[in-house]
Design an enzyme around this catalytic site. Structure first.
Site, mmCIF file in Angstrom:
data_model
loop_
_atom_site.group_PDB
_atom_site.id
_atom_site.type_symbol
_atom_site.label_atom_id
_atom_site.label_comp_id
_atom_site.label_asym_id
_atom_site.label_seq_id
_atom_site.Cartn_x
_atom_site.Cartn_y
_atom_site.Cartn_z
ATOM 1 N N VAL A 132 0.912 -1.149 0.000
ATOM 2 C CA VAL A 132 0.000 0.000 0.000
ATOM 3 C C VAL A 132 0.951 1.199 0.000
ATOM 4 O O VAL A 132 1.486 1.567 1.037
ATOM 5 C CB VAL A 132 -0.938 -0.002 1.227
ATOM 6 C CG1 VAL A 132 -1.822 1.234 1.231
ATOM 7 C CG2 VAL A 132 -1.791 -1.278 1.237
ATOM 8 N N PRO A 133 1.197 1.766 -1.191
ATOM 9 C CA PRO A 133 2.373 2.620 -1.396
ATOM 10 C C PRO A 133 2.289 4.042 -0.844
ATOM 11 O O PRO A 133 2.254 5.027 -1.589
ATOM 12 C CB PRO A 133 2.511 2.623 -2.921
ATOM 13 C CG PRO A 133 1.107 2.482 -3.409
ATOM 14 C CD PRO A 133 0.437 1.552 -2.421
ATOM 15 N N CYS A 134 2.324 4.158 0.473
ATOM 16 C CA CYS A 134 2.318 5.479 1.100
ATOM 17 C C CYS A 134 3.592 6.252 0.782
ATOM 18 O O CYS A 134 3.606 7.483 0.870
ATOM 19 C CB CYS A 134 2.092 5.364 2.604
ATOM 20 S SG CYS A 134 3.182 4.206 3.431
ATOM 21 N N HIS A 135 4.643 5.548 0.368
ATOM 22 C CA HIS A 135 5.884 6.234 -0.004
ATOM 23 C C HIS A 135 5.706 7.073 -1.271
ATOM 24 O O HIS A 135 6.513 7.940 -1.558
ATOM 25 C CB HIS A 135 7.029 5.228 -0.191
ATOM 26 C CG HIS A 135 6.804 4.232 -1.287
ATOM 27 N ND1 HIS A 135 6.041 3.088 -1.095
ATOM 28 C CD2 HIS A 135 7.205 4.214 -2.577
ATOM 29 C CE1 HIS A 135 6.009 2.406 -2.227
ATOM 30 N NE2 HIS A 135 6.708 3.064 -3.141
#
Length: 177
Positions: A132-135
């Site tokens: 879950v690409p919060c970056h």
């Protein structure tokens, strides 16, 4: 019942957590909010979901975009789950601002605006890093703020995805580090 497993990534040790529905956590060892939503009662066990998640991570860390998804089980508030679902739509190698996410939620709810700070709080508490690409979420001014795993890891993940980093900056001080 939640299960845990460990994965050694090029950026450090990762703890994985899952239940019978899907992956519930993926944290870099020692990151902010580490294992926050991990049940006190859990078991270290190699369930089939971990094999899928580790294969996904192997492909990802080889510098390629995985072409399959890992079953996920969001366990946050309704608002957090909504933000995390939007994170899953950010394409590999691209970014989105906190304000853009807030705009998507406001439009969906028929509101004139939504707080980017509230979105930032939800993004920061994402328990399933990388997948879950919060970056991929950045500040409106191009600041690479707020990654629970650390700004250095955020930069490395975006670089791994071959994201154009020319318009981004790393904050020198502040609470976003």
């Amino acid at each position: 019942m939640q299960y845990i497993s460990h994965y050694e990534s090029p950026l450090g040790s990762i703890l994985l957590a899952a239940d019978d529905t899907g992956l519930t956590g993926l944290w870099f060892e020692g990151q902010k909010y580490f294992a926050l939503h991990l049940d006190k009662e859990h078991e270290e066990k190699e369930v089939p979901l971990f094999e899928t998640a580790k294969h996904w991570l192997d492909i990802y860390f080889s510098g390629r975009e995985p072409d399959f998804s890992v079953p996920l089980h969001f366990t946050g508030t309704a608002f957090q789950n909504e933000v995390w679902a939007i994170l899953c739509t950010i394409p590999y190698g691209n970014t989105m601002t906190y304000g853009e996410i807030a705009g998507k939620i406001a439009a969906k709810k028929g509101l004139p605006h939504m707080s980017a700070q509230a979105v930032g709080g939800a993004v920061g508490h994402n328990p399933i890093s990388i997948i879950v690409p919060c970056h991929r979420v950045v500040g409106t001014n191009g600041s690479l703020t707020g990654y629970a795993g650390g700004i250095d890891k955020k930069v490395k993940l975006l670089t791994l995805e071959k994201t154009d980093m020319s318009s981004f900056s790393v904050p020198k001080k502040g609470s976003a580090l």
